[in-house]
Design a protein around this motif. Sequence first.
Motif, PDB file in Angstrom:
ATOM      1  N   ASP A  53       0.821  -1.211   0.000  1.00  0.00           N
ATOM      2  CA  ASP A  53       0.000   0.000   0.000  1.00  0.00           C
ATOM      3  C   ASP A  53       0.860   1.270   0.000  1.00  0.00           C
ATOM      4  OD1 ASP A  53      -2.745   1.005   0.145  1.00  0.00           O
ATOM      5  OD2 ASP A  53      -2.181   1.778   2.123  1.00  0.00           O
ATOM      6  N   GLY A  54       2.179   1.071  -0.004  1.00  0.00           N
ATOM      7  CA  GLY A  54       3.071   2.235  -0.128  1.00  0.00           C
ATOM      8  C   GLY A  54       3.846   2.606   1.115  1.00  0.00           C
ATOM      9  N   ALA A  55       3.641   1.874   2.220  1.00  0.00           N
ATOM     10  CA  ALA A  55       4.355   2.230   3.451  1.00  0.00           C
ATOM     11  C   ALA A  55       5.773   1.660   3.435  1.00  0.00           C
ATOM     12  CB  ALA A  55       3.606   1.689   4.670  1.00  0.00           C
ATOM     13  N   ARG A  56       6.699   2.381   4.051  1.00  0.00           N
ATOM     14  CA  ARG A  56       8.021   1.801   4.323  1.00  0.00           C
ATOM     15  C   ARG A  56       7.898   1.090   5.676  1.00  0.00           C
ATOM     16  NH1 ARG A  56      13.069   3.879   7.126  1.00  0.00           N
ATOM     17  NH2 ARG A  56      14.489   2.165   6.700  1.00  0.00           N
ATOM     18  N   VAL A  57       8.248  -0.197   5.695  1.00  0.00           N
ATOM     19  CA  VAL A  57       8.066  -0.982   6.925  1.00  0.00           C
ATOM     20  C   VAL A  57       9.394  -1.581   7.358  1.00  0.00           C
ATOM     21  CG1 VAL A  57       6.810  -2.878   8.039  1.00  0.00           C
ATOM     22  CG2 VAL A  57       5.722  -1.598   6.170  1.00  0.00           C
ATOM     23  N   ILE A  58       9.742  -1.340   8.632  1.00  0.00           N
ATOM     24  CA  ILE A  58      10.860  -2.027   9.272  1.00  0.00           C
ATOM     25  C   ILE A  58      10.233  -3.116  10.144  1.00  0.00           C
ATOM     26  CG2 ILE A  58      12.773  -1.831  10.897  1.00  0.00           C
ATOM     27  CD1 ILE A  58      12.913   1.175  10.196  1.00  0.00           C
ATOM     28  N   GLY A  59      10.639  -4.352   9.908  1.00  0.00           N
ATOM     29  CA  GLY A  59      10.060  -5.471  10.663  1.00  0.00           C
ATOM     30  C   GLY A  59      11.103  -6.108  11.566  1.00  0.00           C
ATOM     31  N   VAL A  60      10.769  -6.251  12.840  1.00  0.00           N
ATOM     32  CA  VAL A  60      11.689  -6.843  13.818  1.00  0.00           C
ATOM     33  C   VAL A  60      11.086  -8.138  14.320  1.00  0.00           C
ATOM     34  CG1 VAL A  60      12.752  -6.526  16.095  1.00  0.00           C
ATOM     35  CG2 VAL A  60      12.523  -4.565  14.535  1.00  0.00           C
ATOM     36  N   ALA A  77       5.433 -10.841  -3.434  1.00  0.00           N
ATOM     37  CA  ALA A  77       4.478  -9.737  -3.600  1.00  0.00           C
ATOM     38  C   ALA A  77       5.109  -8.549  -4.318  1.00  0.00           C
ATOM     39  CB  ALA A  77       3.951  -9.302  -2.226  1.00  0.00           C
ATOM     40  N   GLY A  78       6.437  -8.621  -4.523  1.00  0.00           N
ATOM     41  CA  GLY A  78       7.115  -7.527  -5.227  1.00  0.00           C
ATOM     42  C   GLY A  78       7.277  -6.284  -4.377  1.00  0.00           C
ATOM     43  N   VAL A  79       7.382  -6.472  -3.045  1.00  0.00           N
ATOM     44  CA  VAL A  79       7.573  -5.299  -2.176  1.00  0.00           C
ATOM     45  C   VAL A  79       8.874  -5.468  -1.382  1.00  0.00           C
ATOM     46  CG1 VAL A  79       5.121  -4.848  -1.943  1.00  0.00           C
ATOM     47  CG2 VAL A  79       6.255  -6.274  -0.219  1.00  0.00           C
ATOM     48  N   GLU A  80       9.377  -4.338  -0.898  1.00  0.00           N
ATOM     49  CA  GLU A  80      10.600  -4.376  -0.080  1.00  0.00           C
ATOM     50  C   GLU A  80      10.257  -4.163   1.375  1.00  0.00           C
ATOM     51  OE1 GLU A  80      14.037  -2.069  -0.942  1.00  0.00           O
ATOM     52  OE2 GLU A  80      13.885  -2.538  -3.076  1.00  0.00           O
ATOM     53  N   LEU A  81      10.851  -4.995   2.232  1.00  0.00           N
ATOM     54  CA  LEU A  81      10.725  -4.793   3.678  1.00  0.00           C
ATOM     55  C   LEU A  81      12.133  -4.712   4.254  1.00  0.00           C
ATOM     56  CD1 LEU A  81       8.023  -7.487   4.609  1.00  0.00           C
ATOM     57  CD2 LEU A  81       7.674  -5.013   4.356  1.00  0.00           C
ATOM     58  N   ASP A  82      12.285  -3.926   5.298  1.00  0.00           N
ATOM     59  CA  ASP A  82      13.567  -3.837   6.013  1.00  0.00           C
ATOM     60  C   ASP A  82      13.434  -4.747   7.235  1.00  0.00           C
ATOM     61  OD1 ASP A  82      15.706  -3.145   7.579  1.00  0.00           O
ATOM     62  OD2 ASP A  82      15.511  -0.989   7.239  1.00  0.00           O
ATOM     63  N   LEU A  83      13.994  -5.964   7.135  1.00  0.00           N
ATOM     64  CA  LEU A  83      13.776  -6.977   8.172  1.00  0.00           C
ATOM     65  C   LEU A  83      15.008  -7.091   9.067  1.00  0.00           C
ATOM     66  CD1 LEU A  83      12.020  -9.701   5.986  1.00  0.00           C
ATOM     67  CD2 LEU A  83      10.972  -7.978   7.472  1.00  0.00           C
ATOM     68  N   ARG A  84      14.770  -7.147  10.361  1.00  0.00           N
ATOM     69  CA  ARG A  84      15.879  -7.169  11.321  1.00  0.00           C
ATOM     70  C   ARG A  84      15.614  -8.196  12.416  1.00  0.00           C
ATOM     71  NH1 ARG A  84      16.902  -0.617  11.882  1.00  0.00           N
ATOM     72  NH2 ARG A  84      16.499  -0.171   9.684  1.00  0.00           N
TER      73      ARG A  84
END
Length: 232
Positions: A53-60, A77-84
């Motif tokens: 939906d357009g949000a930048r998400v950092i996932g911990v 899904a073709g999206v980028e997540l910042d996973l930590r």
Amino acid sequence: MSAYDAIAELYDPWSASVTEDIGFYRDEARRASGTVVELGVGTGRIAVPLAADGARVIGVDSSRRMLEVCARRAALAGVELDLRVGDLRDPPVDERVPLVICPFRSYLHLHTDAERGQGLGAARELLVPGGRLVFDVFSPGADDIAETNGRWLEREPGVWERADWDEDLRTLTLSVRGDEGESTMTLAWISADEWRALLVEAGFEVEACYGWFDRRPFGGGEDSVWIARRSS
Ligand SMILES: C[S@@+](CC[C@H](N)C(=O)[O-])C[C@H]1O[C@@H](n2cnc3c(N)ncnc32)[C@H](O)[C@@H]1O
């Protein structure tokens, strides 16, 4: 090792019918219009739709295996997540954001008020002043306990779940098994009044406490959905 590592491949089939919260968290992300930190991101059940939906998400998350599945799901899904990899009580995130979310009862993995205080305090630290923490938790009713206690139930086709409730300790020992894995974990619940008190103690103002994701007011039921604002 996290209890979720063994069921990382089972988690999506297990939670396949849990969709009622996605639109709610998406709307909260739209309202925040900035980076979202999801604590206990799991396999991205919420994070992937938010990113789409357009949000930048950092996932911990503390489970490496859950994060691997999450990365795969995001790629599909073709999206980028910042996973930590990290603990939600001490998340490896330096930036300050307008929205922190902790969906699907992840705070029930905190077992004492001291741990809950650490978790809420860490979420507060991630927020800019006026930023919001949004999460949901539950506190079981007597009917639910009586219906499910000690019984293996087929939650989804081929995915079996067993709940062992301890009403004195207020813990739920939850077991799940299926072709893709099995695990047992213990969750701890407290009342909505206790969550409210902990939020205030941690430096939040409670903006809303809903009884469900359709934003009906909390009326003493099993589920509570919280919007808490960093007070200063
Ligand atoms: C019920 S799942 C929720 C996953 C996802 N938020 C969702 O809505 O589907 C709980 C997640 O929290 C993670 N978790 C549990 N305790 C944690 C901790 N102390 N720190 C970070 N992650 C934790 C688990 O590994 C798991 O992925």
